[in-house]
Write an enzyme that holds these catalytic residues in place. Structure first.
Site, PDB file in Angstrom:
ATOM      1  N   ASP A 169       1.068  -1.382  -0.264  1.00 34.45           N
ATOM      2  CA  ASP A 169      -0.262   0.183  -0.615  1.00 34.45           C
ATOM      3  C   ASP A 169       1.033   1.059  -0.031  1.00 34.45           C
ATOM      4  O   ASP A 169       1.516   1.326   0.362  1.00 34.45           O
ATOM      5  CB  ASP A 169      -0.868   0.196   1.445  1.00 34.45           C
ATOM      6  N   GLU A 222      14.605 -14.581   0.735  1.00 38.09           N
ATOM      7  CA  GLU A 222      15.070 -16.111   1.474  1.00 38.09           C
ATOM      8  C   GLU A 222      14.104 -17.624   1.578  1.00 38.09           C
ATOM      9  O   GLU A 222      14.689 -18.123   1.916  1.00 38.09           O
ATOM     10  CB  GLU A 222      15.128 -15.668   2.436  1.00 38.09           C
TER      11      GLU A 222
HETATM   12  O1  TEU Z   1      -4.151   4.582  -1.539  1.00 31.68           O
HETATM   13  C1  TEU Z   1      -3.175   4.645  -1.798  1.00 31.68           C
HETATM   14  C2  TEU Z   1      -4.087   6.015  -2.142  1.00 31.68           C
HETATM   15  O2  TEU Z   1      -3.133   6.845  -2.782  1.00 31.68           O
HETATM   16  C3  TEU Z   1      -5.442   6.383  -3.010  1.00 31.68           C
HETATM   17  O3  TEU Z   1      -5.951   7.922  -1.344  1.00 31.68           O
HETATM   18  C4  TEU Z   1      -6.115   7.007  -3.747  1.00 31.68           C
HETATM   19  O4  TEU Z   1      -5.006   8.623  -4.346  1.00 31.68           O
HETATM   20  C5  TEU Z   1      -6.954   6.980  -3.968  1.00 31.68           C
HETATM   21  O5  TEU Z   1      -7.877   6.778  -3.009  1.00 31.68           O
HETATM   22  C6  TEU Z   1      -7.194   7.802  -5.542  1.00 31.68           C
HETATM   23  O6  TEU Z   1      -9.254   7.636  -5.430  1.00 31.68           O
HETATM   24  C7  TEU Z   1      -4.152   3.386  -0.486  1.00 31.68           C
HETATM   25  C8  TEU Z   1      -5.923   2.266  -0.128  1.00 31.68           C
HETATM   26  O7  TEU Z   1      -5.921   1.721  -1.781  1.00 31.68           O
HETATM   27  C9  TEU Z   1      -6.491   3.019  -0.413  1.00 31.68           C
HETATM   28  O8  TEU Z   1      -7.968   1.796   0.287  1.00 31.68           O
HETATM   29  C10 TEU Z   1      -6.445   3.139   1.270  1.00 31.68           C
HETATM   30  O9  TEU Z   1      -7.394   3.573   1.840  1.00 31.68           O
HETATM   31  C11 TEU Z   1      -5.330   4.755   1.123  1.00 31.68           C
HETATM   32  O10 TEU Z   1      -4.159   3.672   0.614  1.00 31.68           O
HETATM   33  C12 TEU Z   1      -4.395   4.689   2.716  1.00 31.68           C
HETATM   34  O11 TEU Z   1      -3.859   3.573   2.617  1.00 31.68           O
END
Ligand code: TEU
Length: 549
Positions: free
Chosen positions: A209, A260
């Site tokens: 993420d 690993e």
């Molecule tokens: O999303 C990362 C992210 O950059 C999002 O904010 C994106 O820009 C946006 O959703 C686009 O519409 C990840 C996950 O996929 C998301 O569900 C989470 O909310 C976020 O990280 C925080 O962990």
């Protein structure tokens, strides 16, 4: 059930079709209205039969679910709403028996404010080692009431929140998601151990993420405002929290841990980066040989249904990723974005507009989504399918305001509806909600539209012309055809500007008509699969075909 031909153990991920499960919304075995691990287990035969290679499961950890589980309070357990660790172990084993790989989600940029280490940091006070695991700072100004920087949070508002003793803590996302301090060795070691915990339990890899955000410029400079003075979320080069050089050391370290496991029967474990970084040459840095294995291609997701732009994204992606030896990936939708059936049904100049703000022609979107599936699955590399895309689900843009759950709705002061419309629970069977999502008549956590009765798995599986049948057939051909998966493509020249046509060796051609005029296919063509019926050897507009050459 269709048999899965085995791929070489060490490079399965280079051409894998990965199916994203959003656990809250996939299948509910215990009837509490929320999907769960045993719901996924019950549907593994469906996924194996669909013909995918791997499943990526969005976060399933204990969490207050203030950001759908991307707010993790314990990285080594399962959310009791979703099941138990024993259920997860069983799922991993059963998936492997069916020839399916399991990827899970690592959320390393931040945790939940319910994580015991964050609670300890709040309790421990200023300057403590506990606080140093996060980003606690004094504010500016005489009384410290001015936040340390001008950084915005992803869902609206500021990225800093002030606590009782006057300090501020950093959260690039929701206020409930404090950012880890990756300059602290204890954080680094903790995540090493979390990776090993799950690798030892048999998971094949992780989706990372916000893989571009862990390293921060420790001098905490303000973000440079845009020309009009606005402080945006633009990830410009040199941004203090995104794509900082330090992030690569973390990925290199994780790659060594995954490697690993090379001598285990499953082979080395793998990573896919979630990093919204453009253009592709920036993303390529994350998938160099000693870093992550692959990355989501969000340029493809963001690309409008327009031939020149699609061609450019395809060329730019392959050039840049192949230059570092990484496979291309193709992504159309996920749990954060407007479902592509809806996006493609909009005026393409505003395809990415927030839910409920622009008109959509769902029939046009349906045609284009079918064509896009054939394009995506014919391109070199790996592909992602978001749960429900194989059924042709659309974005639910008219959810009642009282059910909206995405923090975006609250943090935008009820002006942006957020991402719930792509997270509506899957319709499996029957003629009315809950469409077999759970047992009995109990309703799921987000309401399903009544007309999804035509889009259930049960309805579509019987219909040879359904979205599901198209996906299954495309995935079957893809598995069997030597030309598909990893490899190269060669553009056909001399076709109209709104037609994409390419060949892949040996003996395969994909033609996509993004225009309105029917296109005359080459005379000797033998059709393997088409997204719409051909009209006297012509490919209609907004349609795609796979040909034998
Ligand atoms: O999303 C990362 C992210 O950059 C999002 O904010 C994106 O820009 C946006 O959703 C686009 O519409 C990840 C996950 O996929 C998301 O569900 C989470 O909310 C976020 O990280 C925080 O962990």
């Amino acid at each position: 059930m269709t048999e899965q031909p085995t791929r070489p153990v060490d490079d399965w991920w280079r051409s894998a079709v990965v199916y994203q499960v959003y656990p809250r919304s996939f299948a509910d075995a215990d009837g509490n209205g929320t999907g769960d691990v045993n719901g996924i287990r019950a549907r593994l035969p469906y996924l194996a039969d669909l013909g995918i290679d791997a499943i990526w499961i969005s976060p399933w950890y204990p969490s207050p679910l203030l950001d759908g589980g991307y707010d993790v309070s314990d990285y080594r357990d399962i959310n009791p709403m979703f099941g138990t660790l024993a259920d997860a172990d069983a799922l991993i084993a059963e998936a492997h028996e069916l020839g399916l790989r399991i990827l899970i989600d690592l959320v390393p940029n931040h945790c939940s404010w319910e994580h015991p280490w964050f609670k300890a940091a709040l309790a421990a006070g200023k300057g403590s080692p506990e606080r140093d695991l996060f980003w606690f700072r004094d504010g500016k100004g005489e009384d410290g009431s001015i936040p340390p920087t001008n950084w915005p949070a992803a869902f609206g508002g500021l990225a800093w929140t002030r606590i009782d003793d006057g300090q501020w803590y950093l959260h690039l996302f929701d206020v409930s998601q404090p950012d880890w301090n990756w300059d602290n060795p204890k954080v680094i070691e903790e995540f090493d151990s979390i990776l090993r915990f799950w690798f030892d339990r048999g998971v094949d890899g992780f989706r990372i993420d916000v893989a571009d955000s862990m390293a921060k410029d420790p001098s905490l400079p303000d973000i440079v405002p845009a020309a009009d003075g606005a402080v945006t979320r633009d990830k410009y080069v040199g941004h203090p929290t995104y794509d900082q050089p330090g992030v690569h050391k973390i990925h290199q370290r994780w790659r060594r841990i995954a490697d690993e496991y090379a001598d285990t029967p499953q082979g080395p474990r793998v990573f896919v980066a979630e990093a919204w970084l453009s253009p592709a040459d920036r993303l390529a840095m994350y998938v160099r040989p000693n870093e992550l294995h692959s990355a989501f291609n969000f340029d493809a997701l963001r690309c409008p249904w327009e031939a020149d732009e699609q061609r450019e994204v395809i060329d730019h992606t392959t050039e840049n990723l192949w230059a570092v030896g990484a496979p291309a990936t193709w992504v159309l939708s996920n749990h954060d974005t407007i479902r592509h059936r809806t996006r493609y049904g909009r005026d393409q100049k505003e395809a990415g507009a927030p839910a409920g703000t622009v008109p959509t022609d769902l029939e046009l979107g349906r045609r284009r989504a079918r064509a896009a599936a054939l394009l995506e699955l014919a391109l070199p590399g790996g592909a992602y399918v978001y749960q429900g895309d194989e059924l042709g689900l659309y974005e639910v843009e008219d959810l009642p305001e009282e059910v909206l759950d995405d923090p975006t709705w609250e943090r935008s002061g009820h002006t942006i509806r957020g991402r719930d419309g792509c997270r509506v629970p899957i319709p499996w069977s029957g003629t009315e909600p809950p469409f077999g999502f759970g047992p009995g008549q109990g309703q799921p956590w987000l309401p399903q539209p009544a007309d999804w009765s035509a889009l259930t798995v049960e309805a579509e599986v019987k219909d040879p012309d359904s979205h599901l049948s198209l996906y299954k057939e495309a995935l079957r051909i893809r598995r069997e055809h030597e030309a598909l998966g990893e490899g190269r493509l060669k553009w056909d020249r001399n076709c109209p500007s709104d037609v994409l046509s390419f060949t892949r060796d040996p003996g395969f051609r994909c033609v996509v008509n993004l225009g309105a005029q029917p296109y005359d296919l080459p005379a000797e063509s033998e059709v393997l699969l088409s997204s719409e019926p051909l009209d006297d050897g012509k490919l209609p507009g907004d349609a795609a075909v796979w040909l034998k050459v």
